[in-house]
Design a protein around this motif. Structure first.
Motif: not given
Length: 321
Positions: A60-66
């Motif tokens: 989830e965090l990686a997707a929000l970073r992207e």
């Protein structure tokens, strides 16, 4: 020489090392949990377990970073809440999102045994040692005190002791304090206790104010210089986002945009998107678009989601960040 040159903005202490505030270019989630165990009922609901949920949290965090540039998470799981900073470090590295870890104690039902057996001075010493020396043998040093808890309009005696110790530790170490005000109540009492110990209001965030439908309290907290945390965005079982938005707009209209912090306070695995929950991204996917539609511009959104949390963590002035 200007004040910024004379007094450089402090570094942010993350679970994988120190970073400069100006390296945080995207939004910050000001109150989250990435690893957690508050399972007093035995049903396993209030859990974010390292072995079962860390991969989903990381994704989830990686997707929000992207998608949104998510740059930092202030992780407020403290002593007695299932804190695991080694897992936090792994999540931070894998998601490529900075994470600030916390120390302190939650509200009374989750206090650890040393609370009853220790004085304010002894509790302060425990916190200061952890802040300077690291959490356990990990070497990871907390970057914030929180979420320091109370419930009701007035903190209990043990909660008062913890609040006082947290304020003293914050003054000694230069960290800031984020509170848990159960259902938004008791924030003014928390502020009084913390500031009585010499902690400046701008080093204090009063938690869960979006659960308290009382704009006058929000204005009083903000006018004091403390941060007002609207940090349970998306938790509709406690409060509708429509009410949250109304309260936020009232605070902005009163001229206190520079005191607002926003987050979602993900505190059980059922809130993860993999389990059908709103997830850490609800703020960006749902609430902020509603705020934009209500007339909140991009500079105000950047202020609330990036500059304010950085200023809260560092004690910097409006001009410095």
């Amino acid at each position: 020489m200007n004040s910024t040159a004379s007094h450089p903005t402090p570094l942010l202490r993350t679970v994988v090392g120190e970073i400069t505030p100006d390296s945080v270019r995207g939004p910050v989630l000001a109150h989250e949990h990435l690893v957690l165990d508050l399972d007093h009922k035995g049903d396993g609901a209030a859990v974010l377990a390292p072995d079962r949920h860390a991969a989903a949290v990381t994704a989830e965090l990686a997707a929000l970073r992207e998608e949104f540039g998510l740059s930092l998470v202030i992780e407020l799981t403290c002593r007695g809440m299932g804190r695991d900073v080694e897992t936090l470090a792994r999540i931070a590295r894998d998601a490529q999102v900075a994470v600030v870890a916390a120390t302190g104690w939650y509200y009374e039902p989750f206090h650890t045994p040393e609370i009853d057996d220790s004085s304010v001075e002894q509790l302060t010493g425990t916190l200061v040692r952890e802040i300077h020396g690291g959490i356990g043998a990990t070497g990871v040093r907390p970057g914030v005190l929180g979420e320091i808890g109370s419930h009701g309009d007035t903190p209990t005696a043990p909660e008062t002791k913890v609040l006082r110790a947290s304020a003293r530790a914050a003054v000694t170490t230069g960290l800031s304090v984020a509170t848990h005000a159960q259902l938004g109540r008791g924030g003014l009492a928390q502020l009084d206790l913390l500031t009585a110990e010499g902690l400046p209001p701008q080093r204090i965030s009063i938690g869960h104010q979006d659960l308290l439908d009382d704009p006058a309290v929000h204005r009083e907290l903000a006018a004091s210089g403390a941060y007002v945390a609207f940090d349970t965005v998306g938790k509709d079982s406690y409060q509708s986002d429509g009410t949250r938005l109304r309260l936020l707009l009232a605070l902005l209209e009163a001229g206190h945009a520079d005191r607002v912090l926003l987050s979602c306070d993900i505190s059980r695995h059922g809130y993860l998107t993999t389990e059908g929950g709103q997830g850490y991204g609800h703020l960006f996917h749902s609430f902020l678009p509603q705020a934009r539609a209500a007339g909140v511009d991009e500079d105000l959104i950047d202020l609330m989601t990036r500059r304010n949390p950085l200023r809260f963590l560092t004690g910097a002035s409006v001009e410095e960040i």
